[in-house]
Structure formats: structure tokens, C-alpha cells
Write an enzyme that holds these catalytic residues in place. Structure first.
Site, PDB file in Angstrom:
ATOM      1  CE1 TYR A   5      -3.810   2.424   0.656  1.00 41.70           C
ATOM      2  CE2 TYR A   5      -2.206   3.495   2.078  1.00 41.70           C
ATOM      3  CZ  TYR A   5      -3.397   3.522   1.393  1.00 41.70           C
ATOM      4  OH  TYR A   5      -4.176   4.651   1.436  1.00 41.70           O
ATOM      5  CE  LYS A  17      -3.524   4.840  -2.250  1.00 40.56           C
ATOM      6  NZ  LYS A  17      -4.457   5.293  -3.305  1.00 40.56           N
TER       7      LYS A  17
END
Length: 337
Positions: free
Chosen positions: A161, A165
Site C-alpha cells: 500500500y 501510494k
């Protein structure tokens, strides 16, 4: 209307922030192509747009399939005489994978989680940006907005994640370098606490333990906090009751859309290209109020931050609201030098 005649694409607009952005762009007069994998939810968004007098074109498009993406932009070129003004990279398909692997370290997790999290929310953004940029560069103007998260600046949820990002932020920044001389802007947009359908279900409607037990930490519901706030290092200090309060006063899903509408019409847009922009900062810049008239919460306000820290919350009553967390502090959260 400020965007009358404009043509926009919003990916992942079936629900949540994507739907809110589509509503605001169409309300401003733009023709909005919305993408998603589920026909039913796309049609629901389109119907809501129509009810508000907007023009929306729902397109079933899998962000992991290049052919779907290519076909979408070929359709836009045919139907809109080669015009495209705004692309919003919002699609994301990793929530379920995050939830199912909550608490596991990366070596304890099947490596396929990388694809679950980043195929749509990173690779897809790149492919959409490539095809959109070919149109925008040819016409000499355009805006690409990539919806990001604080997870791109510091650890949040899991390794794939955070890497994804951070890569989204870098994607927006590096595209800006190559696009700037062609009149096309590229930015990352970082929303605050947003009252999405998922947040409503998992946070606002979740029963708080009697007495607001402070041991019930946000870690238990972290997976739903993709768009939490620009100071996520305080996440572990929040009890469930505090998180419910934050999200209860959070942004509607349409604030990001309001920011994008104003950003697109900003005469100084190119001075912002390549930057990570916070919705609370843009709300101040453009005088934006939420759809119900509320002010957009400033998560960099020292008053807000102190109100969330145990034993220091009393200071929030005496600290002036105009004092903010310096932006360089946000930069330092990701500084490894």
C-alpha cells in the site's frame, strides 16, 4: 457554468470520492465519462448526475486491462472531437486485500497482494495517464489529478500500500516535469477524512464500546482510512470514539470534486503542477464550503491536532486557529536522509 463544454474522465466513479468528483464536475457543466467494473453502480452514479442536471457517460472499464482503457479514449476522441480536459485517477481495488491481511507482515502475506493493491491503483493510473496525455498534449492543455493518501509519505496499512501510494505521488510529480512545457498540469490530491459509504459502514455506524474504551485503537479499522488525514502519525492515538468524531465532521465525498473544479479554472494552475495538494488547503485557497455549508476541516491546524492528543486537548481552546503545522514537517515524515 464554469466548465461548460469541458470533457472529463473520472476512474472508479461508482461510489465514494469518485462519485462525488463526477457529481461536481458535471454540475459545473462538464461532460463526465465515469469508469468502473460494475454496470449497476455506474448507472446509479449516472442517474444521480442526471437528477442534478449534469451530463454523465458511464463506461464499463477494467483499469487492469489496457484494451479497455485504449477503447475508452478512442471513444472519447470520436464523440468529443478529440477533446479531453481533465483526467482524475481515482480507481482503487485493494481495500478487500488490505482487510483480509490486516496485521500480517509482508513476508507472512501472499505476494499476490501486490497486484491486488497496485494493479488498479498504480499501473492503471499510469495507463490512463498515457492515453489521456496523448490527447491533452496534442491540444496543448489539460489537467491530470491523481487521488493519493498519507500512506505515500509514511507507513500505513502494509508495504504494498505504502509503496503504491508513494509511487502515485511520484507519478504525478514526474509526469508534471515532462508535461509542463506542453501546457498540461499533473498533481496529487490528498483528501482529508471523507464520509464515504465504506467509512459510514465501518466507522460511523460501528458501535463504540461502553465508556469509549481508549484501548480500542484505530488499528482495528485502519483499512477503511485510505483518505484519513494529513497527519496520520496520530492515528494510533485515536480511540474509536475519537475516530467517529473525526469522520462525523469529515468531508463529504464532493469536496474533492469542488477542489478539482476550482483548480481546473485557476489562472495559476501551472504553478501548482507536480505538487501534493491537500483538500483543506485548496478549500482555503478557493473559499470552498462543504455541500451542507460546513467549513472543511483543516487537519494541519494546530488547534485540531492538539484536540486529538490525550492530556494536551485543553490547549486547543487557547491556541489560535490560524496557526498551522508547517508543510516541511509533512515532508520530513518521508525524509530518509
Amino acid at each position: 457554468m464554469s466548465l461548460s463544454g469541458w470533457v472529463c474522465v473520472v476512474t472508479g466513479a461508482s461510489r465514494g470520492i469518485g462519485r462525488g468528483i463526477a457529481l461536481q464536475l458535471s454540475e459545473a457543466g462538464a461532460t463526465v465519462y465515469i469508469t468502473g467494473r460494475q454496470e449497476t453502480s455506474l448507472k446509479q452514479t449516472a442517474a444521480q448526475v442526471k437528477e442534478r442536471g449534469g451530463n454523465c457517460v458511464p463506461v464499463i472499464c477494467d483499469s487492469t486491462k489496457e484494451k479497455d482503457i485504449e477503447d475508452l479514449f478512442e471513444r472519447i476522441k470520436r464523440e468529443q472531437n478529440g477533446r479531453l480536459d481533465i483526467l482524475v485517477n481515482n480507481a482503487y481495488a485493494g481495500v478487500q486485500a488490505i482487510f483480509e491481511n490486516m496485521g500480517k507482515k509482508f513476508w507472512e502475506t501472499d505476494p499476490s497482494i501486490w497486484d491486488s493493491i497496485n494493479n488498479t491503483g498504480l499501473r492503471g493510473h499510469y495507463f490512463f495517464s498515457v492515453y489521456a496525455s496523448r490527447i491533452m498534449v496534442a491540444q496543448g492543455q489539460g489537467l491530470i489529478v491523481t487521488i493519493s493518501s498519507m500512506g505515500g509519505l509514511r507507513y500505513l496499512f502494509n508495504v504494498p500500500y505504502g509503496v503504491g501510494k508513494a509511487a502515485c505521488n511520484r507519478l504525478a510529480a514526474d509526469m508534471a516535469v515532462e508535461l509542463k512545457k506542453r501546457g498540461v498540469a499533473s498533481v496529487s490530491l490528498l483528501p482529508g477524512a471523507v464520509q464515504t459509504e465504506l467509512v459510514t459502514q465501518l466507522v460511523l455506524e460501528k458501535e463504540t464500546p461502553q465508556g469509549g474504551d481508549p484501548t480500542v485503537r484505530s488499528q482495528q479499522i485502519r483499512f477503511s482510512g485510505n483518505y484519513f488525514s494529513c497527519f496520520s502519525l496520530l492515528l494510533n492515538l485515536f480511540s474509536l470514539a475519537q475516530l467517529k468524531e473525526v469522520f462525523a465532521n469529515g468531508e463529504s465525498t464532493e469536496v474533492s470534486g469542488m477542489c478539482i473544479v476550482n483548480l481546473a479554472k485557476d489562472k495559476h494552475l501551472m504553478s501548482l503542477t507536480g505538487k501534493i495538494l491537500l483538500t483543506c488547503d485548496l478549500a482555503k485557497r478557493y473559499g470552498i464550503k462543504d455541500i451542507d455549508g460546513r467549513s472543511v476541516t483543516d487537519y494541519t491546524s494546530l488547534t485540531f491536532l492538539l484536540s486529538r492528543v490525550p492530556y494536551l486537548s485543553w490547549l486547543s481552546a487557547v491556541v489560535p486557529s490560524f496557526i498551522h503545522l508547517p508543510r516541511f514537517v509533512l515532508t520530513l515524515t518521508s525524509n530518509r536522509f
